[in-house]
Motif scaffolding. Structure first.
Motif, PDB file in Angstrom:
ATOM      1  N   ASN A 131      -3.815  -2.213  14.566  1.00 19.85           N
ATOM      2  CA  ASN A 131      -2.357  -2.655  14.350  1.00 19.85           C
ATOM      3  C   ASN A 131      -1.759  -2.347  13.258  1.00 19.85           C
ATOM      4  N   GLU A 132      -2.423  -1.821  12.271  1.00 20.46           N
ATOM      5  CA  GLU A 132      -1.878  -1.137  10.904  1.00 20.46           C
ATOM      6  C   GLU A 132      -1.413   0.115  11.335  1.00 20.46           C
ATOM      7  N   MET A 133      -1.879   0.749  12.580  1.00 25.31           N
ATOM      8  CA  MET A 133      -1.156   2.131  12.635  1.00 25.31           C
ATOM      9  C   MET A 133       0.203   1.730  13.526  1.00 25.31           C
ATOM     10  N   ARG A 134       0.488   0.675  14.075  1.00 23.06           N
ATOM     11  CA  ARG A 134       1.787   0.236  14.802  1.00 23.06           C
ATOM     12  C   ARG A 134       2.670  -0.455  14.055  1.00 23.06           C
ATOM     13  N   HIS A 135       2.272  -0.905  12.852  1.00 21.66           N
ATOM     14  CA  HIS A 135       2.931  -1.702  11.827  1.00 21.66           C
ATOM     15  C   HIS A 135       2.638  -1.150  10.454  1.00 21.66           C
ATOM     16  N   PRO A 136       3.057   0.004  10.136  1.00 22.00           N
ATOM     17  CA  PRO A 136       2.461   0.380   8.738  1.00 22.00           C
ATOM     18  C   PRO A 136       2.945  -0.701   7.427  1.00 22.00           C
ATOM     19  N   VAL A 137       2.303  -0.581   6.533  1.00 13.77           N
ATOM     20  CA  VAL A 137       2.390  -1.380   5.489  1.00 13.77           C
ATOM     21  C   VAL A 137       2.631  -0.641   3.943  1.00 13.77           C
ATOM     22  N   VAL A 138       3.658  -0.624   3.357  1.00  9.31           N
ATOM     23  CA  VAL A 138       3.690  -0.056   1.888  1.00  9.31           C
ATOM     24  C   VAL A 138       3.546  -1.454   1.259  1.00  9.31           C
ATOM     25  N   ALA A 139       3.146  -1.011  -0.100  1.00  8.35           N
ATOM     26  CA  ALA A 139       2.898  -1.899  -1.215  1.00  8.35           C
ATOM     27  C   ALA A 139       3.741  -1.070  -2.332  1.00  8.35           C
ATOM     28  N   ILE A 140       4.648  -1.932  -3.011  1.00 12.90           N
ATOM     29  CA  ILE A 140       5.632  -1.305  -4.063  1.00 12.90           C
ATOM     30  C   ILE A 140       5.092  -2.268  -5.133  1.00 12.90           C
ATOM     31  N   VAL A 141       4.723  -1.701  -6.214  1.00 18.61           N
ATOM     32  CA  VAL A 141       4.008  -2.401  -7.404  1.00 18.61           C
ATOM     33  C   VAL A 141       4.444  -1.693  -8.693  1.00 18.61           C
ATOM     34  N   LYS A 142       5.237  -2.565  -9.656  1.00 22.63           N
ATOM     35  CA  LYS A 142       5.557  -2.190 -11.005  1.00 22.63           C
ATOM     36  C   LYS A 142       4.231  -1.558 -11.608  1.00 22.63           C
ATOM     37  N   TYR A 143       4.415  -0.143 -12.225  1.00 22.25           N
ATOM     38  CA  TYR A 143       3.220   0.263 -12.877  1.00 22.25           C
ATOM     39  C   TYR A 143       3.199  -0.176 -14.151  1.00 22.25           C
ATOM     40  N   ALA A 144       2.076  -0.672 -14.437  1.00 21.85           N
ATOM     41  CA  ALA A 144       1.683  -1.214 -16.023  1.00 21.85           C
ATOM     42  C   ALA A 144       0.358  -0.600 -16.356  1.00 21.85           C
ATOM     43  N   ASP A 145      -0.563  -0.969 -15.964  1.00 25.77           N
ATOM     44  CA  ASP A 145      -1.850  -0.642 -16.066  1.00 25.77           C
ATOM     45  C   ASP A 145      -2.577   0.193 -15.092  1.00 25.77           C
ATOM     46  N   PRO A 146      -2.862   1.228 -15.197  1.00 21.60           N
ATOM     47  CA  PRO A 146      -3.434   2.002 -13.879  1.00 21.60           C
ATOM     48  C   PRO A 146      -4.499   1.258 -13.100  1.00 21.60           C
ATOM     49  N   TYR A 147      -5.334   0.666 -13.673  1.00 18.57           N
ATOM     50  CA  TYR A 147      -6.212  -0.153 -12.746  1.00 18.57           C
ATOM     51  C   TYR A 147      -5.995  -1.413 -12.275  1.00 18.57           C
ATOM     52  N   GLU A 148      -4.737  -2.116 -12.799  1.00 15.29           N
ATOM     53  CA  GLU A 148      -4.294  -3.474 -12.333  1.00 15.29           C
ATOM     54  C   GLU A 148      -3.293  -2.959 -11.238  1.00 15.29           C
ATOM     55  N   SER A 149      -2.616  -2.019 -11.574  1.00 17.70           N
ATOM     56  CA  SER A 149      -1.353  -1.725 -10.715  1.00 17.70           C
ATOM     57  C   SER A 149      -2.066  -1.040  -9.229  1.00 17.70           C
ATOM     58  N   VAL A 150      -3.016  -0.164  -9.227  1.00 15.66           N
ATOM     59  CA  VAL A 150      -3.695   0.361  -8.029  1.00 15.66           C
ATOM     60  C   VAL A 150      -4.151  -0.761  -7.258  1.00 15.66           C
ATOM     61  N   THR A 151      -5.159  -1.580  -8.087  1.00 15.80           N
ATOM     62  CA  THR A 151      -5.701  -2.826  -7.502  1.00 15.80           C
ATOM     63  C   THR A 151      -4.860  -3.623  -6.819  1.00 15.80           C
ATOM     64  N   ARG A 152      -3.600  -3.918  -7.551  1.00 14.61           N
ATOM     65  CA  ARG A 152      -2.512  -4.782  -6.742  1.00 14.61           C
ATOM     66  C   ARG A 152      -1.942  -4.067  -5.379  1.00 14.61           C
ATOM     67  N   ALA A 153      -1.764  -2.843  -5.573  1.00 13.41           N
ATOM     68  CA  ALA A 153      -0.996  -2.086  -4.302  1.00 13.41           C
ATOM     69  C   ALA A 153      -1.945  -2.234  -2.999  1.00 13.41           C
ATOM     70  N   LEU A 154      -3.458  -2.013  -3.377  1.00 13.32           N
ATOM     71  CA  LEU A 154      -4.315  -2.292  -2.536  1.00 13.32           C
ATOM     72  C   LEU A 154      -4.520  -3.415  -1.914  1.00 13.32           C
ATOM     73  N   GLU A 155      -4.512  -4.566  -2.753  1.00 13.01           N
ATOM     74  CA  GLU A 155      -4.437  -5.939  -2.094  1.00 13.01           C
ATOM     75  C   GLU A 155      -3.388  -6.247  -1.213  1.00 13.01           C
ATOM     76  N   LEU A 156      -2.180  -5.651  -1.767  1.00 13.69           N
ATOM     77  CA  LEU A 156      -0.847  -5.974  -1.036  1.00 13.69           C
ATOM     78  C   LEU A 156      -0.787  -5.436   0.312  1.00 13.69           C
ATOM     79  N   SER A 157      -1.381  -4.015   0.528  1.00 12.65           N
ATOM     80  CA  SER A 157      -1.304  -3.239   1.569  1.00 12.65           C
ATOM     81  C   SER A 157      -2.658  -3.294   2.393  1.00 12.65           C
ATOM     82  N   ASP A 158      -3.551  -4.162   2.051  1.00 11.73           N
ATOM     83  CA  ASP A 158      -4.912  -4.357   2.700  1.00 11.73           C
ATOM     84  C   ASP A 158      -5.306  -2.901   2.787  1.00 11.73           C
TER      85      ASP A 158
END
Length: 132
Positions: free
Chosen positions: A9-36
């Motif tokens: 389903n992800e291939m049919r409906h791509p997901v994009v996460a936009i996260v305001k960059y603050a801390d590299p670890y926290e920002s990348v973690t949040r983007a991965l969470e939002l986009s699964d």
């Protein structure tokens, strides 16, 4: 190509996460969470990370933000994967320039990727040094 059932389903409906960059670890973690972004991956899977390192001459100033995937973002991603049990990680890069053999290794060294190799066991592969 066979996709994990939960990834179809992800291939049919791509997901994009936009996260305001603050801390590299926290920002990348949040983007991965939002986009699964780790859905369907298992710790034993082989994971290739291709950061799309844009070529530049080492004598010139480092490219500005947004031109290359920065080392701190790559470090955060590798740390997140390692903390979740992923051990078979490879960072691979190649350059479109002719006669570029060895340039990838120099980029890895210059950008500090060897630290990721030493700390997390990440393999570094210069696509221009490997067989096609």
């Amino acid at each position: 190509m066979t996709l994990h059932p939960e990834r179809r389903n992800e291939m049919r409906h791509p997901v994009v996460a936009i996260v305001k960059y603050a801390d590299p670890y926290e920002s990348v973690t949040r983007a991965l969470e939002l986009s699964d972004g780790l859905a369907g991956l298992r710790p034993e899977d082989k994971i290739l990370i291709k950061p799309n390192l844009v070529e530049w001459e080492f004598e010139l100033p480092y490219p500005p933000w947004g031109v290359v995937t920065t080392s701190v973002v790559m470090g955060a991603l590798v740390r997140i994967l390692a903390e979740r049990g992923f051990r078979n990680l490879t960072i691979g890069e190649g350059t479109p320039l002719p006669h570029a053999k060895g340039k990838g290794r120099r980029l890895f060294a210059h950008l500090g990727y060897e630290t990721l190799r030493d700390t997390y066991g990440v393999q570094l592969v210069d696509f221009d040094e490997e067989p096609f």
